[in-house]
Design a protein around this motif. Structure first.
Motif, PDB file in Angstrom:
ATOM      1  N   UNK A 147       0.762  -1.197   0.008  1.00 17.70           N
ATOM      2  CA  UNK A 147      -0.048   0.037  -0.134  1.00 17.70           C
ATOM      3  C   UNK A 147       1.078   1.262   0.017  1.00 17.70           C
ATOM      4  N   UNK A 148       1.939   0.994   0.701  1.00 20.01           N
ATOM      5  CA  UNK A 148       2.841   2.287   0.796  1.00 20.01           C
ATOM      6  C   UNK A 148       4.565   1.734   0.902  1.00 20.01           C
ATOM      7  N   UNK A 149       5.397   2.475   0.368  1.00 22.66           N
ATOM      8  CA  UNK A 149       6.749   2.192   0.659  1.00 22.66           C
ATOM      9  C   UNK A 149       7.425   3.503   0.903  1.00 22.66           C
ATOM     10  N   UNK A 150       8.345   3.261   1.898  1.00 26.53           N
ATOM     11  CA  UNK A 150       9.186   4.538   2.403  1.00 26.53           C
ATOM     12  C   UNK A 150      10.837   4.069   2.109  1.00 26.53           C
ATOM     13  N   UNK A 151      11.571   5.136   1.834  1.00 26.92           N
ATOM     14  CA  UNK A 151      12.823   4.756   2.133  1.00 26.92           C
ATOM     15  C   UNK A 151      13.541   5.036   0.667  1.00 26.92           C
ATOM     16  N   UNK A 152      15.047   4.952   0.602  1.00 30.16           N
ATOM     17  CA  UNK A 152      15.747   5.083  -0.262  1.00 30.16           C
ATOM     18  C   UNK A 152      15.518   4.444  -1.496  1.00 30.16           C
ATOM     19  N   UNK A 153      14.901   3.118  -1.497  1.00 27.06           N
ATOM     20  CA  UNK A 153      14.974   2.202  -2.314  1.00 27.06           C
ATOM     21  C   UNK A 153      13.672   2.610  -3.280  1.00 27.06           C
ATOM     22  N   UNK A 154      12.845   3.472  -2.945  1.00 25.70           N
ATOM     23  CA  UNK A 154      11.768   4.119  -3.615  1.00 25.70           C
ATOM     24  C   UNK A 154      12.345   4.669  -5.040  1.00 25.70           C
TER      25      UNK A 154
END
Length: 254
Positions: free
Chosen positions: A169-176
């Motif tokens: 549903x959501x993704x956070x962090x530098x991998x985005x």
């Protein structure tokens, strides 16, 4: 409670101080200068409140996963301070800091727990280099965080397979941003950058300390995410099998 919190798991340096209801958080560049700047910044925060290290009740630190050198700096400083003071340390999951920062961004600059939505469900994906990511899955129910999938170091095909099976549903962090063209983000809401990592660290550290999640300074440990390479062959195989297991579907109870 008088609590100092330190995190150097990423290229950014996060330092926070709580003195009763007074809170101060500092976000600064880290990287190669972290080992030189961390202690002066921490001492400056204490001096602003008229405090000495001996006045602290606890020292919190981001335990990882993250870069080996950065983690070692925060752990060493926290451990050294705690040994000298005779106070406990409070380990904080460094990926959960990313999730908490994303939650605060979702709530707005004046976010408070009282305004929190019933559920904030997010994956964290941090670029670990070498086509791998540090990942975890968390859910906040408006009161506290729950870990749906604990932090792990996984390769991109494995993570892509998880998300194909159960889209995030959501993704956070530098991998985005690092893996924008290589992972099936789909319609997931994305939080690629931290807004106030130090503030998120301090909130989590205070919650952990209040819940009694403290340990003796001698037990302070970092979690780099690649420590498993030193394990015996059988343990490495078990770790790989656990990392490759499909992510549980939301609400499955697993």
């Amino acid at each position: 409670m008088k609590l100092l919190a330190l995190d150097t798991a990423t290229e950014a340096m996060a330092v926070g101080l709580a003195d009763g209801d007074a809170r101060r958080a500092v976000n600064a560049d880290g990287g190669p200068l972290t080992s030189e700047r961390l202690v002066p910044v921490a001492l400056e925060l204490l001096a602003e409140r008229g405090l000495a290290p001996a006045d602290l009740d606890a020292v919190a630190f981001g335990q990882g996963p993250g870069a080996f050198t950065g983690l070692r700096t925060a752990v060493a400083v926290a451990q050294g301070l705690a040994f000298g003071i005779g106070c406990p340390v409070v380990p904080v999951d460094s990926l959960l800091i990313v999730a908490e920062d994303a939650r605060a961004q979702a709530l707005g600059a004046e976010a408070s727990d009282a305004l929190a939505p019933p559920v904030f469900d997010t994956w964290v994906a941090m670029d670990a280099r070498m086509d791998e990511a540090y990942v975890a899955h968390y859910r906040h129910d408006g009161r506290a965080w729950a870990v749906l999938r604990p932090p792990a170091l996984v390769d991109l095909p494995t993570l892509a397979a998880w998300w194909q099976l159960a889209p995030p549903a959501q993704v956070a962090g530098s991998g985005v941003e690092a893996f924008a063209d290589r992972l099936p983000f789909g319609a997931a809401r994305r939080w690629p950058r931290a807004a106030d990592r130090a503030g998120a660290l301090l909130r989590l550290a205070l919650a952990a300390a209040s819940a009694g999640r403290r340990c003796a300074a001698r037990d302070a440990r970092r979690v780099s995410g690649r420590d498993w390479v030193a394990l015996p062959r059988a343990a490495r195989a078990a770790a790989r099998a656990a990392a490759a297991a499909p992510a549980p579907a939301p609400g499955s109870g697993r």
